[in-house]
Scaffold this motif. Structure first.
Motif, PDB file in Angstrom:
ATOM      1  N   GLN A 210       0.470  -0.801  -0.069  1.00  0.00           N
ATOM      2  CA  GLN A 210      -0.064  -0.097   0.016  1.00  0.00           C
ATOM      3  C   GLN A 210       0.779   1.165  -0.067  1.00  0.00           C
ATOM      4  OE1 GLN A 210      -2.336  -0.347   3.320  1.00  0.00           O
ATOM      5  NE2 GLN A 210      -3.966  -1.269   2.620  1.00  0.00           N
ATOM      6  N   ALA A 211       0.690   2.220  -0.612  1.00  0.00           N
ATOM      7  CA  ALA A 211       1.639   3.345  -0.658  1.00  0.00           C
ATOM      8  C   ALA A 211       0.743   4.839   0.838  1.00  0.00           C
ATOM      9  CB  ALA A 211       0.654   4.283  -2.148  1.00  0.00           C
ATOM     10  N   VAL A 212       1.778   4.944   1.883  1.00  0.00           N
ATOM     11  CA  VAL A 212       2.299   5.631   2.157  1.00  0.00           C
ATOM     12  C   VAL A 212       2.199   7.121   2.346  1.00  0.00           C
ATOM     13  CG1 VAL A 212       2.551   5.747   5.048  1.00  0.00           C
ATOM     14  CG2 VAL A 212       2.270   3.553   3.534  1.00  0.00           C
ATOM     15  N   LEU A 213       1.410   8.176   2.615  1.00  0.00           N
ATOM     16  CA  LEU A 213       1.306   9.551   2.381  1.00  0.00           C
ATOM     17  C   LEU A 213       2.034  10.103   3.788  1.00  0.00           C
ATOM     18  CD1 LEU A 213      -0.253   8.225  -0.375  1.00  0.00           C
ATOM     19  CD2 LEU A 213      -0.537  10.621  -0.858  1.00  0.00           C
ATOM     20  N   GLY A 214       2.770  11.059   3.653  1.00  0.00           N
ATOM     21  CA  GLY A 214       3.198  11.540   4.617  1.00  0.00           C
ATOM     22  C   GLY A 214       3.717  12.855   4.389  1.00  0.00           C
ATOM     23  N   TRP A 215       3.257  14.186   5.480  1.00  0.00           N
ATOM     24  CA  TRP A 215       3.473  15.183   4.482  1.00  0.00           C
ATOM     25  C   TRP A 215       3.743  16.456   6.080  1.00  0.00           C
ATOM     26  CZ3 TRP A 215      -0.874  12.838   4.076  1.00  0.00           C
ATOM     27  CH2 TRP A 215      -2.228  12.990   4.777  1.00  0.00           C
ATOM     28  N   THR A 216       4.738  17.182   6.216  1.00  0.00           N
ATOM     29  CA  THR A 216       4.278  18.313   6.973  1.00  0.00           C
ATOM     30  C   THR A 216       3.032  19.294   7.089  1.00  0.00           C
ATOM     31  OG1 THR A 216       5.034  19.575   5.664  1.00  0.00           O
ATOM     32  CG2 THR A 216       6.864  18.154   7.159  1.00  0.00           C
ATOM     33  N   PRO A 217       2.838  19.725   8.166  1.00  0.00           N
ATOM     34  CA  PRO A 217       1.659  20.273   8.961  1.00  0.00           C
ATOM     35  C   PRO A 217       1.890  22.070   7.719  1.00  0.00           C
ATOM     36  CG  PRO A 217       1.978  20.206  11.171  1.00  0.00           C
ATOM     37  CD  PRO A 217       2.742  19.354   9.442  1.00  0.00           C
ATOM     38  N   SER A 218       0.629  22.120   7.088  1.00  0.00           N
ATOM     39  CA  SER A 218       0.005  23.598   6.388  1.00  0.00           C
ATOM     40  C   SER A 218       1.277  24.741   7.475  1.00  0.00           C
ATOM     41  CB  SER A 218      -0.899  23.583   6.080  1.00  0.00           C
ATOM     42  OG  SER A 218      -0.724  25.459   5.507  1.00  0.00           O
ATOM     43  N   GLU A 219       1.793  25.918   7.065  1.00  0.00           N
ATOM     44  CA  GLU A 219       2.084  27.141   8.209  1.00  0.00           C
ATOM     45  C   GLU A 219       0.715  27.963   8.124  1.00  0.00           C
ATOM     46  OE1 GLU A 219       5.049  28.699   6.675  1.00  0.00           O
ATOM     47  OE2 GLU A 219       6.938  26.809   6.800  1.00  0.00           O
ATOM     48  N   SER A 220      -0.462  27.222   7.382  1.00  0.00           N
ATOM     49  CA  SER A 220      -1.659  28.570   7.230  1.00  0.00           C
ATOM     50  C   SER A 220      -2.627  27.316   8.703  1.00  0.00           C
ATOM     51  CB  SER A 220      -2.451  28.637   5.952  1.00  0.00           C
ATOM     52  OG  SER A 220      -1.620  28.838   5.087  1.00  0.00           O
ATOM     53  N   GLN A 221      -2.897  28.506   9.873  1.00  0.00           N
ATOM     54  CA  GLN A 221      -3.213  28.033  10.970  1.00  0.00           C
ATOM     55  C   GLN A 221      -4.860  27.956  10.588  1.00  0.00           C
ATOM     56  OE1 GLN A 221      -1.315  27.445  13.608  1.00  0.00           O
ATOM     57  NE2 GLN A 221      -0.134  27.652  12.099  1.00  0.00           N
ATOM     58  N   ASP A 222      -5.267  28.566   9.196  1.00  0.00           N
ATOM     59  CA  ASP A 222      -6.796  28.193  10.079  1.00  0.00           C
ATOM     60  C   ASP A 222      -7.021  26.907   8.857  1.00  0.00           C
ATOM     61  OD1 ASP A 222      -5.724  29.141   7.333  1.00  0.00           O
ATOM     62  OD2 ASP A 222      -7.581  30.443   6.625  1.00  0.00           O
ATOM     63  N   VAL A 223      -5.910  26.385   8.634  1.00  0.00           N
ATOM     64  CA  VAL A 223      -6.268  24.985   7.759  1.00  0.00           C
ATOM     65  C   VAL A 223      -6.680  23.533   8.294  1.00  0.00           C
ATOM     66  CG1 VAL A 223      -5.102  22.823   6.765  1.00  0.00           C
ATOM     67  CG2 VAL A 223      -3.871  25.280   6.414  1.00  0.00           C
ATOM     68  N   ILE A 224      -8.347  23.688   7.708  1.00  0.00           N
ATOM     69  CA  ILE A 224      -8.455  22.153   8.485  1.00  0.00           C
ATOM     70  C   ILE A 224      -9.142  21.096   8.196  1.00  0.00           C
ATOM     71  CG2 ILE A 224     -10.761  23.535   9.313  1.00  0.00           C
ATOM     72  CD1 ILE A 224     -11.799  22.783   7.136  1.00  0.00           C
ATOM     73  N   GLY A 225      -7.757  20.639   6.525  1.00  0.00           N
ATOM     74  CA  GLY A 225      -7.844  19.164   6.299  1.00  0.00           C
ATOM     75  C   GLY A 225      -6.644  19.051   4.800  1.00  0.00           C
ATOM     76  N   TYR A 226      -6.546  18.379   4.340  1.00  0.00           N
ATOM     77  CA  TYR A 226      -5.570  18.480   3.107  1.00  0.00           C
ATOM     78  C   TYR A 226      -6.405  17.213   1.564  1.00  0.00           C
ATOM     79  CZ  TYR A 226      -2.700  20.153   6.179  1.00  0.00           C
ATOM     80  OH  TYR A 226      -1.900  20.752   7.372  1.00  0.00           O
ATOM     81  N   ILE A 227      -6.212  17.645   0.647  1.00  0.00           N
ATOM     82  CA  ILE A 227      -6.806  17.289  -0.107  1.00  0.00           C
ATOM     83  C   ILE A 227      -5.785  16.761  -1.611  1.00  0.00           C
ATOM     84  CG2 ILE A 227      -8.020  17.231  -2.594  1.00  0.00           C
ATOM     85  CD1 ILE A 227      -9.087  20.079  -1.527  1.00  0.00           C
ATOM     86  N   LEU A 228      -6.319  15.218  -1.426  1.00  0.00           N
ATOM     87  CA  LEU A 228      -4.625  14.126  -2.355  1.00  0.00           C
ATOM     88  C   LEU A 228      -5.202  14.536  -3.150  1.00  0.00           C
ATOM     89  CD1 LEU A 228      -4.500  11.996   1.134  1.00  0.00           C
ATOM     90  CD2 LEU A 228      -3.047  13.900   0.713  1.00  0.00           C
ATOM     91  N   TYR A 229      -4.624  14.126  -4.184  1.00  0.00           N
ATOM     92  CA  TYR A 229      -4.422  14.198  -5.912  1.00  0.00           C
ATOM     93  C   TYR A 229      -4.023  12.995  -6.088  1.00  0.00           C
ATOM     94  CZ  TYR A 229      -6.109  18.942  -5.073  1.00  0.00           C
ATOM     95  OH  TYR A 229      -6.653  20.085  -5.422  1.00  0.00           O
ATOM     96  N   THR A 230      -4.030  12.355  -8.118  1.00  0.00           N
ATOM     97  CA  THR A 230      -3.369  11.301  -8.406  1.00  0.00           C
ATOM     98  C   THR A 230      -3.207  11.801  -9.598  1.00  0.00           C
ATOM     99  OG1 THR A 230      -5.142   9.536  -8.412  1.00  0.00           O
ATOM    100  CG2 THR A 230      -3.438   9.487  -6.218  1.00  0.00           C
ATOM    101  N   TYR A 231      -2.337  11.307 -10.629  1.00  0.00           N
ATOM    102  CA  TYR A 231      -2.451  11.642 -11.691  1.00  0.00           C
ATOM    103  C   TYR A 231      -3.141  10.620 -12.870  1.00  0.00           C
ATOM    104  CZ  TYR A 231      -0.946  14.445 -16.112  1.00  0.00           C
ATOM    105  OH  TYR A 231      -0.895  15.581 -16.935  1.00  0.00           O
TER     106      TYR A 231
END
Length: 680
Positions: A210-231
């Protein structure tokens, strides 16, 4: 500009205290009365739009009132100025200081709409006695009730407005111990048009297929989530959303990264639904690890993988890990991330590879690749291969070579399928030619049936017979077996006389067992070709067919020969091999009448033309001449005839000449001519 009294006064003037701009634009101003003289006459109220030119707007004889409302709408549009003249009965005027309204303007920082810039005018300079040194700033957000949000000693104020989208009203006040000045109300639309910062991928790895994705939190404090994309399909497509600014981990179970290579991008979404820019220009793709290639001849495992994309920092190296027969994984290689300049065959210039030469047949090997970049890493999926010693093919038999009705020669090749890998090559040569052509190469991976069926569409069996044979090369590309050679049947024919069709053919050769017999097939008006009309022995290669001309189909008979194999031998085939097909034509029998009547009621007698059961020739030309040799009719259509007219005019009874030319079935030029009578 503020107006001050120029008179020398012994009595005190009124003290202007505050102004209030009402909702409708009217202005109410307040003052504090002095000790009223005994000869008080009246208060006279003056107004100006510019602080210079004043006009009287009202009077009152009451000495106890302390406010007056100017019924105007201008208070919402510009600053208004007022002063009061206390007139005594003696005629003396005691003039107050001038006070102005707070005229307030608002800018919503279009096109950003995220900052309120407030500007206002002062009520007086200096401020009225008892006034606060600061102006108070109010808004009605979010529930429509006025709330104090700031103070300012200046006549302007700027503040960020963090709302998704809303209309907000503002007003300015100045407190005074006597009353408070209130500005006009200004409102505008504000909205959050700022986009969250792009989050940064830590890595994309493969864990448990399985593909496991990891990222650092956004620096924008009003972020409520993250949208993931594939090509996919040449565009970036959303496939999931992860909620929570600190939720920075996702397992993609939508596809198998060991079978499909996909790129990922990520974007943040804030509390207002604004989607930040995606990391589309810096997508990340896990290491795509291809299936292991085992070279049984050289006892090598070849590992190929696609580079990890857009790592931060850049890739330092790739580590190759191996497990043998389920043992713990051990690092076996440390690979520079720059592909070599001379990759092995089959590997593109931007692919990474490693060749493991320490292979023992009979073992099961597992591998994975790990990319190292800074304190981060990304691993590929695990690929497995079981090694073996190759098995040499033991048999190869060319079972048949059969000419199809469309002149494609179908080959049947019986092969040994109990091998790990091999290649079969098919060769062809025309009878009597020394040139041998390789016409096909079939790999073990392409094998879909046994016997192998192969259609040779490049041959010309209607012109010649062909020799075929096959060879098999083992997995190390070494020729191990050459098959038997099959020679196809080539059929030809002629007409020695009008009642005989003579067939001749070449011998079919190459079966494991002998030819049992040859079947003769014919298509005519009485034969459909589904069953043979006769058979001859295996040593006979000609056949005379005594024909009935009335059975010809459009003047021809079609033939082919089929060889039948004697059953038996090692492979126990009983094949049938057909020859090419030929057509033998009858010569046309043509008759001419010696007279015809255009007006006859008998349809066969009112047009003059050749009479035949069929026409098997070509280049047909039929002509009519009058007795002076003038051509009055001609046609190249065998169905047409002369109706006795020329240029629309009926011709007289007389002797006429016909002439017919054509090429017969044997290629000979035929000319027939004679005379006939046209009878009225």
């Amino acid at each position: 500009m503020f107006v001050f009294s120029g008179y020398s006064q012994t009595n005190d003037p009124v003290k202007m205290k505050c102004t209030i701009v009402n909702i409708d634009g009217s202005v109410t101003f307040y003052w504090e009365n002095p000790t009223i003289p005994t000869d008080f006459g009246e208060f006279v109220f003056y107004h100006s739009n510019d602080g210079i030119n004043f006009t009287e707007i009202g009077t009152t004889a009451s000495s106890i009132i302390n406010n007056y409302t100017h019924l105007t709408t201008a208070g919402n549009n510009s600053q208004q100025f007022y002063y009061i003249d206390m007139v005594l009965q003696s005629g003396e005027s005691i003039i107050s200081d001038t006070i102005g309204t707070i005229y307030f303007q608002l800018d919503n920082n279009d096109p950003d709409f995220n900052q309120a810039d407030l500007y206002w005018t002062r009520v007086a300079n200096p401020l009225p006695d008892g006034s606060s040194s600061d102006y108070q700033i109010y808004w009605d957000y979010p529930d429509g009730n006025w709330k104090l949000i700031a103070n300012s000693s200046e006549d302007n104020y700027s503040m960020p407005v963090n709302v998704c989208k809303d209309s907000i009203n503002f007003k300015i006040e100045l407190e005074n111990s006597f009353c408070s000045s209130v500005s006009n109300i200004r409102g505008n639309w504000f909205k959050d048009v700022g986009y969250p910062e792009i989050p940064v991928f830590d890595s994309v790895s493969v864990v448990n297929s399985q593909a496991v994705l990891g990222w650092t939190p956004s620096e924008s404090q009003d972020v409520i989530g993250y949208i993931l994309y594939t090509y996919e399909s040449n565009t970036w497509q959303e496939f999931d959303t992860v909620y929570g600014i600190n939720n920075t981990f996702f397992v993609d179970d939508f596809f198998d990264p060991c079978e499909i290579s996909k790129e990922y991008a990520i974007a943040a979404i804030d509390s207002c639904g604004n989607k930040g820019e995606g990391s589309f220009l810096q997508p990340q793709k896990p290491i795509f690890f291809y299936d292991i290639g085992f070279n049984v001849c050289q006892r090598q495992d070849t590992l190929i993988w696609e580079q990890y994309e857009n790592s931060t920092p850049e890739i330092e190296k790739y580590l190759v890990w191996r497990s043998v027969n389920g043992s713990d994984f051990e690092q076996i290689a440390d690979i520079n991330p720059n592909p070599g300049s001379n990759p092995p065959d089959g590997i593109s210039a931007n692919q990474m590879w490693y060749i493991d030469e320490d292979i023992i047949p009979g073992n099961t090997y597992q591998y994975y690749v790990q990319a190292i970049f800074g304190d981060r890493s990304s691993t590929s999926c695990i690929k497995e291969i079981s090694t073996y010693s190759y098995r040499i093919p033991e048999n190869l038999y060319l079972a048949n070579a059969d000419v199809q009705p469309d002149n494609i020669i179908e080959l049947q090749i019986n092969v040994d399928t109990d091998v790990n890998e091999c290649t079969w090559e098919i060769y062809r040569s025309a009878a009597g030619s020394s040139q041998i052509d390789l016409i096909s190469s079939i790999s073990y991976a392409d094998l879909i049936s046994n016997p192998i069926i192969y259609d040779d569409s490049e041959s010309q069996p209607q012109q010649n017979s062909y020799n075929y044979y096959t060879i098999v090369k083992d997995s190390c590309d070494i020729k191990t077996i050459e098959s038997n050679i099959l020679k196809t049947i080539y059929l030809s024919g002629e007409k020695p006389d009008t009642q005989t069709n003579l067939l001749q053919w070449t011998e079919f050769e190459g079966w494991e067992t002998e030819v049992e017999k040859y079947y003769i097939y014919r298509i005519s008006s009485n034969d459909d070709g589904l069953s043979p009309i006769d058979s001859v022995s295996a040593n006979t290669f000609s056949y005379e067919d005594i024909i009935d001309e009335s059975l010809a189909t459009n003047g021809k008979f079609s033939y082919w020969v089929e060889a039948k194999q004697t059953q038996g031998g090692t492979y126990n085939f009983q094949s049938l091999s057909r020859s090419n097909r030929i057509d033998l034509f009858l010569e046309s029998n043509i008759f001419f009448a010696n007279a015809f009547r255009p007006n006859s009621t008998i349809s066969t007698n009112n047009v003059f033309r050749p009479v035949f059961n069929f026409f098997s020739g070509s280049n047909y030309e039929f002509m009519i001449y009058n007795r002076w040799g003038q051509l009055i009719y001609e046609t190249s259509n065998v169905q047409d005839g002369w109706d006795g007219t020329y240029e629309g005019q009926k011709q007289s009874s007389a002797l006429y000449i016909y002439r017919l030319t054509y090429i017969n079935i044997y290629g000979k030029n035929i000319e027939l001519k004679g005379s006939f009578m046209l009878v009225d």
